[in-house]
Design a protein around this motif. Structure first.
Motif, PDB file in Angstrom:
ATOM      1  N   ALA A  44       0.827  -1.206   0.000  1.00  0.00           N
ATOM      2  CA  ALA A  44       0.000   0.000   0.000  1.00  0.00           C
ATOM      3  C   ALA A  44       0.862   1.257   0.000  1.00  0.00           C
ATOM      4  O   ALA A  44       1.949   1.281   0.568  1.00  0.00           O
ATOM      5  CB  ALA A  44      -0.910   0.008   1.222  1.00  0.00           C
ATOM      6  N   VAL A  45       0.361   2.276  -0.683  1.00  0.00           N
ATOM      7  CA  VAL A  45       0.968   3.602  -0.688  1.00  0.00           C
ATOM      8  C   VAL A  45      -0.088   4.604  -0.227  1.00  0.00           C
ATOM      9  O   VAL A  45      -1.284   4.311  -0.255  1.00  0.00           O
ATOM     10  CB  VAL A  45       1.510   3.988  -2.081  1.00  0.00           C
ATOM     11  N   LEU A  46       0.366   5.770   0.199  1.00  0.00           N
ATOM     12  CA  LEU A  46      -0.557   6.826   0.601  1.00  0.00           C
ATOM     13  C   LEU A  46      -0.587   7.878  -0.491  1.00  0.00           C
ATOM     14  O   LEU A  46       0.459   8.282  -1.000  1.00  0.00           O
ATOM     15  CB  LEU A  46      -0.114   7.456   1.925  1.00  0.00           C
ATOM     16  N   VAL A  47      -1.797   8.313  -0.845  1.00  0.00           N
ATOM     17  CA  VAL A  47      -1.978   9.280  -1.915  1.00  0.00           C
ATOM     18  C   VAL A  47      -2.633  10.531  -1.347  1.00  0.00           C
ATOM     19  O   VAL A  47      -3.639  10.447  -0.645  1.00  0.00           O
ATOM     20  CB  VAL A  47      -2.858   8.698  -3.039  1.00  0.00           C
ATOM     21  N   PHE A  48      -2.048  11.691  -1.664  1.00  0.00           N
ATOM     22  CA  PHE A  48      -2.592  12.981  -1.270  1.00  0.00           C
ATOM     23  C   PHE A  48      -2.818  13.779  -2.549  1.00  0.00           C
ATOM     24  O   PHE A  48      -1.865  14.091  -3.264  1.00  0.00           O
ATOM     25  CB  PHE A  48      -1.619  13.721  -0.346  1.00  0.00           C
ATOM     26  N   HIS A  49      -4.097  14.087  -2.843  1.00  0.00           N
ATOM     27  CA  HIS A  49      -4.397  14.784  -4.097  1.00  0.00           C
ATOM     28  C   HIS A  49      -5.648  15.644  -3.931  1.00  0.00           C
ATOM     29  O   HIS A  49      -6.725  15.118  -3.623  1.00  0.00           O
ATOM     30  CB  HIS A  49      -4.601  13.760  -5.224  1.00  0.00           C
ATOM     31  N   ASP A  50      -5.511  16.939  -4.125  1.00  0.00           N
ATOM     32  CA  ASP A  50      -6.635  17.891  -4.065  1.00  0.00           C
ATOM     33  C   ASP A  50      -7.461  17.762  -2.789  1.00  0.00           C
ATOM     34  O   ASP A  50      -8.682  17.766  -2.816  1.00  0.00           O
ATOM     35  CB  ASP A  50      -7.545  17.723  -5.280  1.00  0.00           C
TER      36      ASP A  50
END
Length: 133
Positions: A44-50
């Protein structure tokens, strides 16, 4: 010198360099392994977007091909060098609220505070806008 700086500042604001993009958080972050590198695949990765936070398996093989699987999502807010992620409220993968500290520099890092602590580094090869809806 000042005259040259004003048009560049205005252009940066028009192109969206303010807010989340300028703080250096927006993008995909992988947990740091024992070798000191970010793990950007197979986990798993963490995504930060808008303003949206998501925990994602970026390359999950399915019968219809390789897709990203979103395990949970919520929102985040950034203030100074602190990133606050709201709780993820799902039946399958709930997460408590988390707090991260952004260490800026040549090699930026997110440090998850609390128990258990963790370090994350950017995964520039993954596109955040393609991993979350």
């Amino acid at each position: 010198m000042r005259r040259a700086a004003l048009p560049l500042l205005a252009l940066a604001l028009l192109l969206g360099a303010g807010g989340a993009r300028a703080d250096g958080v927006e993008g995909v972050w992988g947990f740091v392994g024992t070798d000191g590198a970010a793990r950007c695949g197979g986990t798993a990765v963490l995504v930060f977007h808008d303003g949206i936070y998501a925990r994602v398996l970026p390359k999950l093989g399915t019968l219809s091909g390789v897709k990203a699987h979103v395990m949970g999502s919520s929102t985040y807010a950034f203030s100074g060098d602190r990133l606050e992620v709201a709780p993820v409220l799902t039946w399958t993968a709930p997460e408590p609220a988390r707090s991260y500290l952004l260490r800026r520099g040549a090699a930026p890092e997110l440090v998850r505070e609390g128990d258990p602590p963790a370090r994350l580094k950017p995964c520039p090869e993954l596109d955040a806008s393609r991993l979350i809806p």
